[in-house]
Each structure stands twice: as C-alpha cells, then as structure tokens.
Design a protein around this motif. Sequence first.
Motif, short mmCIF file in Angstrom:
data_model
loop_
_atom_site.label_atom_id
_atom_site.label_comp_id
_atom_site.label_asym_id
_atom_site.label_seq_id
_atom_site.Cartn_x
_atom_site.Cartn_y
_atom_site.Cartn_z
N LEU A 149 0.83 -1.21 0.00
CA LEU A 149 0.00 0.00 0.00
C LEU A 149 0.87 1.26 0.00
CD1 LEU A 149 -2.81 -1.06 2.47
CD2 LEU A 149 -3.06 -0.63 0.02
N PHE A 150 1.94 1.25 0.79
CA PHE A 150 2.83 2.39 0.85
C PHE A 150 3.42 2.68 -0.53
CE2 PHE A 150 7.10 4.15 1.21
CZ PHE A 150 6.85 5.31 1.93
N VAL A 151 3.94 1.65 -1.17
CA VAL A 151 4.54 1.84 -2.50
C VAL A 151 3.49 2.32 -3.49
CG1 VAL A 151 5.58 0.64 -4.47
CG2 VAL A 151 6.43 0.25 -2.16
N GLN A 152 2.32 1.70 -3.48
CA GLN A 152 1.29 2.05 -4.45
C GLN A 152 0.73 3.45 -4.23
OE1 GLN A 152 0.78 0.84 -7.18
NE2 GLN A 152 0.27 -1.30 -7.20
N LEU A 153 0.56 3.86 -3.02
CA LEU A 153 -0.08 5.15 -2.75
C LEU A 153 0.91 6.28 -2.50
CD1 LEU A 153 -3.01 3.89 -0.49
CD2 LEU A 153 -3.11 4.59 -2.88
N ILE A 154 1.74 6.14 -1.49
CA ILE A 154 2.63 7.23 -1.10
C ILE A 154 3.70 7.47 -2.16
CG2 ILE A 154 4.21 8.09 0.67
CD1 ILE A 154 1.17 7.81 1.51
N VAL A 155 4.36 6.41 -2.60
CA VAL A 155 5.40 6.58 -3.62
C VAL A 155 4.78 7.10 -4.92
CG1 VAL A 155 7.13 5.39 -5.02
CG2 VAL A 155 6.95 4.89 -2.58
N ALA A 156 3.64 6.55 -5.31
CA ALA A 156 3.01 6.98 -6.56
C ALA A 156 2.60 8.46 -6.49
CB ALA A 156 1.80 6.11 -6.86
N ILE A 157 2.00 8.87 -5.39
CA ILE A 157 1.60 10.28 -5.25
C ILE A 157 2.84 11.17 -5.22
CG2 ILE A 157 0.55 11.96 -3.67
CD1 ILE A 157 -1.47 9.67 -2.95
N SER A 158 3.89 10.73 -4.54
CA SER A 158 5.14 11.49 -4.51
C SER A 158 5.75 11.63 -5.90
CB SER A 158 6.16 10.81 -3.58
OG SER A 158 5.65 10.76 -2.27
N LEU A 159 5.68 10.57 -6.69
CA LEU A 159 6.22 10.63 -8.05
C LEU A 159 5.39 11.54 -8.95
CD1 LEU A 159 7.34 6.93 -8.51
CD2 LEU A 159 8.81 8.95 -8.29
N VAL A 160 4.07 11.55 -8.75
CA VAL A 160 3.25 12.50 -9.51
C VAL A 160 3.67 13.92 -9.15
CG1 VAL A 160 0.92 13.47 -9.77
CG2 VAL A 160 1.26 11.00 -9.86
N PHE A 161 3.84 14.20 -7.86
CA PHE A 161 4.27 15.52 -7.42
C PHE A 161 5.65 15.85 -8.01
CE2 PHE A 161 6.59 18.27 -4.48
CZ PHE A 161 5.77 19.39 -4.50
N ALA A 162 6.58 14.89 -7.97
CA ALA A 162 7.92 15.13 -8.50
C ALA A 162 7.87 15.41 -10.01
CB ALA A 162 8.83 13.93 -8.22
N GLY A 163 7.12 14.60 -10.73
CA GLY A 163 6.99 14.82 -12.18
C GLY A 163 6.36 16.16 -12.49
N TYR A 164 5.33 16.51 -11.75
CA TYR A 164 4.65 17.80 -11.94
C TYR A 164 5.61 18.95 -11.64
CZ TYR A 164 1.25 21.55 -11.31
OH TYR A 164 0.56 22.72 -11.41
N SER A 165 6.27 18.88 -10.48
CA SER A 165 7.17 19.96 -10.06
C SER A 165 8.34 20.12 -11.02
CB SER A 165 7.71 19.68 -8.65
OG SER A 165 6.66 19.60 -7.73
N PHE A 166 8.96 19.01 -11.39
CA PHE A 166 10.10 19.07 -12.30
C PHE A 166 9.69 19.67 -13.64
CE2 PHE A 166 12.44 17.19 -15.84
CZ PHE A 166 13.72 17.60 -15.54
#
Length: 129
Positions: free
Chosen positions: A103-120
């Motif tokens: 769940l951590f990988v699917q939710l937290i990491v995925a949301i963090s990667l969306v934020f990183a991709g958006y921010s970058f």
Amino acid sequence: MLDFFLISVGGAIGATLRYLTSIAAIPVNKRIPFLTGTVFANSIGCLAAGAFAAWITVSNPISDEITMMLSIGVLGSYTTFSTFTLEVFQRLDQPLREILSYLFVQLIVAISLVFAGYSFTLHWMGGSV
C-alpha cells in the motif's frame, strides 16, 4: 504473439468503455461534484474485477488468452485502480507488514512521483510550484 494482439484489442475496448463512462457520468457530476467519471470507472472496475476473479476461480470457462484480454486488456485499461484493489485483496492472507508495504509503495510513492513529475516539469517549463 496472439497474447499481445488480444491484450491490445482488450485495451482498446477498455479505453473506449472508460471514455463512455466519463461521458455518462457528466449529468451526475454536475449535481454531485465528487462523483466523477473516475469514481464510476473505479467502482465499476473493482466490482467487475472481483466478479471476474471469482468466475475464473470457480469455473475457468475461457482460454488463458481470453482471460488476459479481459483482465489485463479490458479491465486494465478501463481502470488500473481495479487491478490495484484486486492485488490488495489477493494479499490479505499475507503478513500485515507486506500488505502495508504494498500500500505504501502504491499510494505514497506513486503520489510522490506525480508531485515530482509535476514539479520538475513545471520548473523545467519556467513555471513555479
């Protein structure tokens, strides 16, 4: 090679159904804003994934190729959320640590990667976060 073709056909069907679900949800979404096409697709997809998994478990009346076309192709392109929730359900007999890690990988990491991709991308294009 047939597997790839059938999954592609299923993907086209699922993507089309996903689009039609979004269109069908517009009148409801106008009255209840949080009920989006995504909510409907995820809900319908989860129900279908559970029913399909049970149907295959009990009777398995179709070939592996058609099973992949329907599960990976149609349901996978209709909503990956249904696949995600089915995988969580299938892990319920595993230790809690493994379930929480998934769940951590699917939710937290995925949301963090969306934020990183958006921010970058926003930064790269000259915008600001």
